[in-house]
Motif scaffolding. Structure first.
Motif, PDB file in Angstrom:
ATOM      1  N   ALA A 193     -18.251 -20.627 -22.558  1.00 24.80           N
ATOM      2  CA  ALA A 193     -17.539 -21.023 -21.348  1.00 24.80           C
ATOM      3  C   ALA A 193     -16.402 -21.894 -21.063  1.00 24.80           C
ATOM      4  O   ALA A 193     -15.324 -21.725 -20.207  1.00 24.80           O
ATOM      5  CB  ALA A 193     -18.769 -21.165 -20.397  1.00 24.80           C
ATOM      6  N   TRP A 194     -16.632 -23.070 -21.825  1.00 16.92           N
ATOM      7  CA  TRP A 194     -15.521 -24.123 -21.854  1.00 16.92           C
ATOM      8  C   TRP A 194     -15.886 -24.927 -23.145  1.00 16.92           C
ATOM      9  O   TRP A 194     -16.918 -25.056 -23.572  1.00 16.92           O
ATOM     10  CB  TRP A 194     -15.507 -24.803 -20.398  1.00 16.92           C
ATOM     11  N   LYS A 195     -14.942 -25.763 -23.253  1.00 14.81           N
ATOM     12  CA  LYS A 195     -14.948 -26.851 -24.434  1.00 14.81           C
ATOM     13  C   LYS A 195     -14.250 -28.038 -23.916  1.00 14.81           C
ATOM     14  O   LYS A 195     -13.012 -27.989 -23.519  1.00 14.81           O
ATOM     15  CB  LYS A 195     -14.313 -26.331 -25.704  1.00 14.81           C
ATOM     16  N   ALA A 196     -14.812 -29.128 -23.904  1.00 15.28           N
ATOM     17  CA  ALA A 196     -14.323 -30.433 -23.579  1.00 15.28           C
ATOM     18  C   ALA A 196     -14.400 -31.439 -24.509  1.00 15.28           C
ATOM     19  O   ALA A 196     -15.380 -31.769 -25.254  1.00 15.28           O
ATOM     20  CB  ALA A 196     -15.058 -31.096 -22.179  1.00 15.28           C
ATOM     21  N   ASP A 197     -13.056 -32.085 -25.019  1.00  9.79           N
ATOM     22  CA  ASP A 197     -12.923 -33.042 -25.741  1.00  9.79           C
ATOM     23  C   ASP A 197     -13.289 -34.373 -25.024  1.00  9.79           C
ATOM     24  O   ASP A 197     -12.379 -35.034 -24.451  1.00  9.79           O
ATOM     25  CB  ASP A 197     -11.569 -33.259 -26.206  1.00  9.79           C
ATOM     26  N   VAL A 198     -14.654 -34.899 -24.832  1.00  8.94           N
ATOM     27  CA  VAL A 198     -15.031 -35.950 -24.323  1.00  8.94           C
ATOM     28  C   VAL A 198     -14.748 -37.094 -24.926  1.00  8.94           C
ATOM     29  O   VAL A 198     -13.907 -38.034 -24.185  1.00  8.94           O
ATOM     30  CB  VAL A 198     -16.706 -35.998 -24.056  1.00  8.94           C
ATOM     31  N   VAL A 199     -14.726 -37.447 -26.068  1.00 10.40           N
ATOM     32  CA  VAL A 199     -14.264 -38.611 -26.858  1.00 10.40           C
ATOM     33  C   VAL A 199     -12.869 -38.716 -26.840  1.00 10.40           C
ATOM     34  O   VAL A 199     -12.410 -39.749 -26.218  1.00 10.40           O
ATOM     35  CB  VAL A 199     -14.717 -38.646 -28.248  1.00 10.40           C
ATOM     36  N   GLY A 200     -11.886 -38.034 -26.817  1.00 18.67           N
ATOM     37  CA  GLY A 200     -10.707 -38.040 -26.517  1.00 18.67           C
ATOM     38  C   GLY A 200     -10.171 -38.257 -25.212  1.00 18.67           C
ATOM     39  O   GLY A 200      -9.045 -39.004 -24.997  1.00 18.67           O
ATOM     40  N   SER A 252     -20.759 -30.917 -30.361  1.00 20.06           N
ATOM     41  CA  SER A 252     -20.155 -30.352 -31.623  1.00 20.06           C
ATOM     42  C   SER A 252     -20.787 -31.041 -32.584  1.00 20.06           C
ATOM     43  O   SER A 252     -21.228 -32.221 -32.355  1.00 20.06           O
ATOM     44  CB  SER A 252     -18.491 -30.471 -31.491  1.00 20.06           C
ATOM     45  N   THR A 253     -20.590 -30.491 -33.965  1.00 18.16           N
ATOM     46  CA  THR A 253     -21.158 -31.462 -35.124  1.00 18.16           C
ATOM     47  C   THR A 253     -20.387 -32.730 -35.315  1.00 18.16           C
ATOM     48  O   THR A 253     -21.059 -33.507 -35.908  1.00 18.16           O
ATOM     49  CB  THR A 253     -21.010 -30.429 -36.333  1.00 18.16           C
ATOM     50  N   ASP A 254     -19.385 -32.798 -34.852  1.00 16.71           N
ATOM     51  CA  ASP A 254     -18.633 -34.060 -35.096  1.00 16.71           C
ATOM     52  C   ASP A 254     -18.804 -35.072 -33.957  1.00 16.71           C
ATOM     53  O   ASP A 254     -18.290 -36.337 -34.133  1.00 16.71           O
ATOM     54  CB  ASP A 254     -16.990 -33.956 -35.497  1.00 16.71           C
ATOM     55  N   ASN A 255     -19.725 -34.619 -33.110  1.00 15.18           N
ATOM     56  CA  ASN A 255     -20.173 -35.562 -31.856  1.00 15.18           C
ATOM     57  C   ASN A 255     -19.038 -35.960 -30.893  1.00 15.18           C
ATOM     58  O   ASN A 255     -18.947 -36.956 -30.348  1.00 15.18           O
ATOM     59  CB  ASN A 255     -20.752 -36.749 -32.311  1.00 15.18           C
ATOM     60  N   LYS A 256     -17.963 -35.328 -30.846  1.00 14.11           N
ATOM     61  CA  LYS A 256     -16.649 -35.516 -29.946  1.00 14.11           C
ATOM     62  C   LYS A 256     -16.463 -34.637 -28.720  1.00 14.11           C
ATOM     63  O   LYS A 256     -16.041 -34.939 -27.942  1.00 14.11           O
ATOM     64  CB  LYS A 256     -15.530 -35.486 -30.981  1.00 14.11           C
ATOM     65  N   GLN A 257     -16.928 -33.380 -28.674  1.00 11.60           N
ATOM     66  CA  GLN A 257     -16.706 -32.571 -27.994  1.00 11.60           C
ATOM     67  C   GLN A 257     -18.100 -31.936 -27.455  1.00 11.60           C
ATOM     68  O   GLN A 257     -19.080 -31.862 -28.144  1.00 11.60           O
ATOM     69  CB  GLN A 257     -16.039 -31.090 -28.491  1.00 11.60           C
ATOM     70  N   LEU A 258     -17.942 -31.492 -25.913  1.00 10.61           N
ATOM     71  CA  LEU A 258     -19.183 -30.850 -25.409  1.00 10.61           C
ATOM     72  C   LEU A 258     -18.645 -29.471 -25.256  1.00 10.61           C
ATOM     73  O   LEU A 258     -17.425 -29.158 -24.757  1.00 10.61           O
ATOM     74  CB  LEU A 258     -19.453 -31.550 -24.058  1.00 10.61           C
ATOM     75  N   LEU A 259     -19.664 -28.459 -25.591  1.00  6.95           N
ATOM     76  CA  LEU A 259     -19.259 -26.930 -25.406  1.00  6.95           C
ATOM     77  C   LEU A 259     -20.277 -26.539 -24.462  1.00  6.95           C
ATOM     78  O   LEU A 259     -21.417 -26.727 -24.363  1.00  6.95           O
ATOM     79  CB  LEU A 259     -19.330 -26.363 -26.756  1.00  6.95           C
ATOM     80  N   ALA A 260     -20.082 -25.468 -23.512  1.00  4.04           N
ATOM     81  CA  ALA A 260     -21.138 -24.729 -22.719  1.00  4.04           C
ATOM     82  C   ALA A 260     -20.924 -23.184 -23.072  1.00  4.04           C
ATOM     83  O   ALA A 260     -19.729 -22.648 -22.932  1.00  4.04           O
ATOM     84  CB  ALA A 260     -20.581 -24.904 -21.312  1.00  4.04           C
ATOM     85  N   TYR A 261     -22.256 -22.827 -23.491  1.00  2.00           N
ATOM     86  CA  TYR A 261     -22.189 -21.212 -23.473  1.00  2.00           C
ATOM     87  C   TYR A 261     -22.933 -20.540 -22.601  1.00  2.00           C
ATOM     88  O   TYR A 261     -23.898 -21.169 -21.935  1.00  2.00           O
ATOM     89  CB  TYR A 261     -22.746 -21.057 -24.837  1.00  2.00           C
TER      90      TYR A 261
END
Length: 141
Positions: free
Chosen positions: A86-93, A71-80
């Motif tokens: 397909a999914w979104k993960a809040d990795v930093v959180g 993501s543009t805020d460098n906190k989430q990883l998204l899969a398309y």
């Protein structure tokens, strides 16, 4: 007279057909900027990793064809998968402690998991199928 109208209709149909076919061939626009996505290198051709930057936001995997995007805020990883999220993960959180800045600093693609470096020495493992953050571990030292 019927023959004249038929010929006019046939000509109009033939002229309109290429427009209709080309409209069907157009793919819907991706929900991300495809110019910021790199392709995963073939085995032995380099590391299947990237560092998020203004020039690179994600990587397209060879194994499943998904695009993994930070993501543009460098906190989430998204899969398309194609143009569908397909999914979104809040990795930093998901990381309880982070050494350094609280942002994704590197992404390494594996066949079943993605290893994400957060900050300087914190690592998270993300399942490629579900987006579930399976391990969040801060290393000391």
């Amino acid at each position: 007279m019927f023959k004249t109208h038929f010929h006019s209709f046939a000509i109009a149909l033939l002229l309109a057909l290429p427009v209709a076919v080309s409209a069907q061939d157009q793919k819907p626009e991706a929900p991300y900027n495809a110019q910021l996505i790199v392709r995963q290198p073939e085995i032995g051709q380099g590391s299947p990793s990237f560092v998020p930057s203004p020039q690179v936001r994600g990587m397209k995997a060879l194994s499943d064809g998904k695009v993994y995007l930070v993501s543009t805020d460098n906190k989430q990883l998204l899969a398309y998968q194609g143009n569908r999220l397909a999914w979104k993960a809040d990795v930093v959180g998901s990381c309880p402690t982070v050494v350094g800045p609280r942002k994704i600093s590197k992404v390494l693609l594996g066949p079943k998991t993605i290893l994400v470096t957060v900050g300087e020495r914190t690592f998270a493992e993300v399942d490629t199928a579900t987006g579930k953050v399976k391990v969040a571990d801060g290393q000391k030292g």
